[in-house]
Design an enzyme around this catalytic site. Structure first.
Site, PDB file in Angstrom:
ATOM      1  N   CYS A 136      33.997  29.626  48.810  1.00 48.74           N
ATOM      2  CA  CYS A 136      35.437  29.858  48.642  1.00 48.74           C
ATOM      3  C   CYS A 136      36.031  30.644  49.807  1.00 48.74           C
ATOM      4  O   CYS A 136      37.248  30.733  49.945  1.00 48.74           O
ATOM      5  CB  CYS A 136      35.706  30.575  47.334  1.00 48.74           C
ATOM      6  SG  CYS A 136      34.980  29.680  45.956  1.00 48.74           S
TER       7      CYS A 136
ATOM      8  N   CYS B  26      36.217  36.573  47.428  1.00 52.69           N
ATOM      9  CA  CYS B  26      34.836  36.432  46.987  1.00 52.69           C
ATOM     10  C   CYS B  26      34.400  34.990  47.200  1.00 52.69           C
ATOM     11  O   CYS B  26      35.233  34.095  47.290  1.00 52.69           O
ATOM     12  CB  CYS B  26      34.719  36.808  45.511  1.00 52.69           C
ATOM     13  SG  CYS B  26      35.810  35.838  44.452  1.00 52.69           S
TER      14      CYS B  26
ATOM     15  N   HIS C 241      43.065  26.565  42.995  1.00 56.05           N
ATOM     16  CA  HIS C 241      42.058  27.035  43.944  1.00 56.05           C
ATOM     17  C   HIS C 241      41.178  25.884  44.414  1.00 56.05           C
ATOM     18  O   HIS C 241      40.060  25.721  43.950  1.00 56.05           O
ATOM     19  CB  HIS C 241      41.234  28.147  43.276  1.00 56.05           C
ATOM     20  CG  HIS C 241      40.076  28.636  44.074  1.00 56.05           C
ATOM     21  ND1 HIS C 241      40.105  28.774  45.450  1.00 56.05           N
ATOM     22  CD2 HIS C 241      38.823  29.032  43.687  1.00 56.05           C
ATOM     23  CE1 HIS C 241      38.930  29.219  45.865  1.00 56.05           C
ATOM     24  NE2 HIS C 241      38.135  29.375  44.826  1.00 56.05           N
TER      25      HIS C 241
END
Lengths: 294, 422
Positions: B89, B408, B377
């Protein structure tokens, strides 16, 4: 009304269809062999308004032809959308030219401005004068896509009705001779490509999918749709295409499936030329010229 | 000699829920769309840029050169090189740092950092048994050998494999890991739902203000992020059933990010290149730090960036008070809540090798234009969503305004960066 060659005007009727016709019935009619020796085409145009585009089918079309799925659609996609109207017109009782058996020899399309996948389209198809050819009669099917009343795209598909005649002098068209090239790219066309392109184009001509049907028309194996090759060649230029351009192609030799072909593109002062050749670059299957506007 | 790497601007396409309006689009299509919009916005057609760095987390083997292929589909000069880079990510914050570093070192003068993910176009692979048989068959020298290879295929080999959502070393999904962290840090349902509601309200307000007009280009008829629920509230979110952490769990579909499709890009340049080409300069990339924690050894999977933030601030001699705005990526609302608690936890910070707690800050500085819970996301696109958003917000606050980004990433990793308005 539209101008006729020679300057006089003829009145053209326009038939408005409620929706884009299905290709099955029209195609079945277009398959019935014509006994006429004189080439005849209907004197009316066809028009369908409020055509929404199916993004799922567009995505599938892009996948099969090599285009990226963008906001703006490939101009060859607009040809695909008008194709059912061409089939419908050729299935008309006044038409003696049959789609099956007629050879798509060349195609010209002009994108006047980008067309979005969200645009609601008005599709129109008509014919222009028939003209004689050494091997029969040539017929131009003209297509038009309007967005908000403005012509955004125009296409001219030229078919050769073999063995048919029409009055007039044979016009000899000069072609730049093809000189062998070293291909820059190699495309491997799978045996299933004809079926894949049929799925996204709706063109049910079995010559592209069935060995038996292909043999019936004198080909040893199925041949890929010329408009697939056209689209694939245009997709190869993708990043270099401008907002408005004309793409002219000559379909010179059919491509058998499965098969491998070569491709070369060359940029010059006027635009980009692309040749789709045999594997070794010795013979041309398709020659395309892309000319940007403005 | 180092150069200032400035954020010129960005472009993304609206994000959608997986299987939604972009269901038929590939990573290549989405990334090209994001680049197309950036090229149009900054007149980059036909221009050769120093480099384009991008990536995707869920990636087909056929997309081994995803970013380069998207560059070739775009109107950028085909002479523009590209590379693929991936850090879960954190991917497109990492690509931003990569391009900024090259600019700072004078290796390139301009570049694009980008990322894309499509949970709709996730690669489905074949089982090991089938793969072995197919490879053996392709190496076979005779019909007999090939037949023997195919004969080894069993029905159980034919089931396709979806990409794993579980951490390879723990077998726990990201949500299950975060549920452990939620429990350990005592993050309440209310805290999480408040963060989620604020994310939706902030993002909706930014859209209504026209904030995204020069940051987002519509794609396939989608003009706004489709996950966004402007009318959601803590009360509405409170009615949702737990999704992670068992029947007593506090994490729901409302306070966890949805699987999403989207792509985003950032245009970076050296200050001199930006001046010469009369490009806007929103903010400069100051510094960045990555960190990782031993999650197979029991550490909180998504608290990797805490050590990165602490080390980065210590290196720069800055405290949280020095920042006008702070962006903490909302993998889950509870990740944000746990990060805020961890920043202020002396023991936790010291155990990470820091000299003390990172501290606290006024939460009105946090994710002011919404974040991943509301926007969605698409894993590798999120960094490149945050960077231009923050740069534009800081620029409006005036030169010298600083922003901190904390993200994160899977594998117990984290990446943190500082940007400062020019």
């Amino acid at each position: 009304m539209r101008p006729k060659l020679g300057g006089c005007l003829i009145i053209v009727n326009t038939k408005t269809l409620e929706s884009v016709p299905g290709m099955g019935a029209g195609f079945a009619r277009a398959l019935i062999p014509s006994r006429a020796s004189q080439a005849r085409m209907p004197q009316h145009d066809l028009r369908v308004a409020d055509v929404k585009q199916d993004v799922g089918r567009l995505a599938d079309y892009c996948r099969v032809t090599g285009f990226t799925l963008r906001n703006h659609v490939p101009p060859t996609w607009l040809h695909v959308l008008t194709f059912p109207l061409q089939v419908h017109l050729l299935g008309d009782k006044d038409a003696s030219v049959r789609l099956a058996g007629a050879i798509h020899v060349s195609n010209t399309m002009t994108l006047h401005r980008p067309v979005s996948s969200q645009d609601v389209l008005e599709l129109g198809v008509g014919t222009t004068d028939l003209r004689p050819h050494r091997k029969g009669a040539l017929v131009d099917l003209t297509s038009r896509v309007r967005v908000d009343g403005e012509v955004a795209w125009e296409g001219v598909s030229t078919y050769l009705a073999q063995g048919m005649s029409t009055p007039g002098e044979v016009e000899e068209r000069e072609r730049t001779p093809f000189t062998p090239v070293t291909p820059q790219a190699r495309w491997r066309l799978s045996a299933s490509l004809g079926r894949e392109y049929r799925r996204v184009s709706g063109d049910p001509n079995p010559i592209h999918t069935s060995r038996i049907a292909a043999r019936g028309f004198g080909f040893p194996r199925p041949i890929i749709h010329g408009m697939w090759t056209h689209a694939r060649a245009l997709a190869a230029l993708e990043g270099q295409l401008t907002d408005s351009y004309t793409a002219q192609v000559d379909f010179l030799k059919p491509i058998f499936l499965p098969g491998t072909v070569g491709m070369v593109s060359q940029r010059n002062a006027e635009g980009i030329n692309v040749d789709v050749t045999d594997k070794r670059g010795e013979k041309a299957h398709l020659r395309m010229q892309v000319r940007p506007h403005g | 000699m180092t150069h200032n790497a400035v954020i010129v601007g960005g472009n993304r396409i609206p994000f959608t829920k997986a299987g939604g309006r972009y269901a038929d689009a590939s990573n290549h299509d989405l990334l090209t769309a994001a680049l197309d919009g950036l090229v149009a916005r900054f007149g980059l057609s036909g221009q050769r840029l120093g480099e384009v760095a991008g990536g995707a987390v869920l990636k087909h083997p056929r997309d081994f050169n995803l970013t380069r292929e998207a560059v070739l589909s775009s109107a950028l000069s085909p002479d523009t090189p590209a590379c693929d880079l991936q850090q879960a990510c954190g991917t497109s914050l990492e690509t931003t740092v990569y391009i900024a570093n090259k600019i700072a070192l004078g290796q390139i003068e301009s570049g694009i950092a980008c990322g894309v993910d499509s949970a709709s176009d996730a690669p489905i692979t074949v089982s090991d048994g089938l793969k072995k048989a197919l490879l053996k068959a392709s190496r076979a020298r005779s019909v007999g050998e090939r037949a023997k290879a195919f004969a080894a295929i069993r029905p159980r080999h034919l089931a396709p494999l979806a990409p794993g959502v579980a951490e390879p070393r723990t077998g726990l999904s990201m949500g299950e890991h975060q549920a452990l962290t939620t429990e350990a840090w005592g993050v309440t349902r209310e805290e999480q739902d408040e963060i989620a509601a604020a994310s939706h309200h902030n993002l909706a307000a930014a859209w209504d203000d026209g904030f995204f007009d020069d940051l987002v280009t519509p794609y396939l008829g989608v003009a706004r992020d489709t996950i966004l629920r402007p009318d959601t509230s803590v009360e509405k979110l409170a009615r949702l059933k737990p999704a992670f952490g068992g029947p007593e769990g506090t994490m729901t579909a409302g306070n966890s990010t949805a699987l999403s499709d989207g792509a985003a890009s950032v245009f970076l340049a050296s200050e001199s290149y930006a001046r010469e080409n009369k490009l806007p300069m929103l903010a400069r990339v100051v510094d960045a730090e990555v960190a990782a924690v031993d999650h197979p050894g029991g550490a909180d999977l998504l608290l990797g960036p805490v050590a990165a933030a602490g080390r980065l601030l210590e290196r720069q001699g800055l405290t949280l008070d020095d920042f006008a705005l702070i962006e903490i990526h909302e993998a889950f609302a509870s990740t944000v809540a746990a990060t805020l608690k961890a920043w202020n936890d002396e023991d936790f910070c010291r155990a990470r090798g820091l000299s003390g707690p990172i501290g606290t800050f006024d939460h009105s500085k946090l994710n002011v234009a919404g974040s991943s819970l509301a926007a969605g996301h698409p894993f590798a696109a999120t960094g490149a969503r945050i960077v231009p958003t923050l740069a534009k917000l800081l620029h409006a606050k005036g030169p010298g305004s600083r922003g901190l980004i904390s993200m994160c990433a899977a594998g117990g990793q984290g990446i943190v960066a500082i940007v400062e308005a020019v």
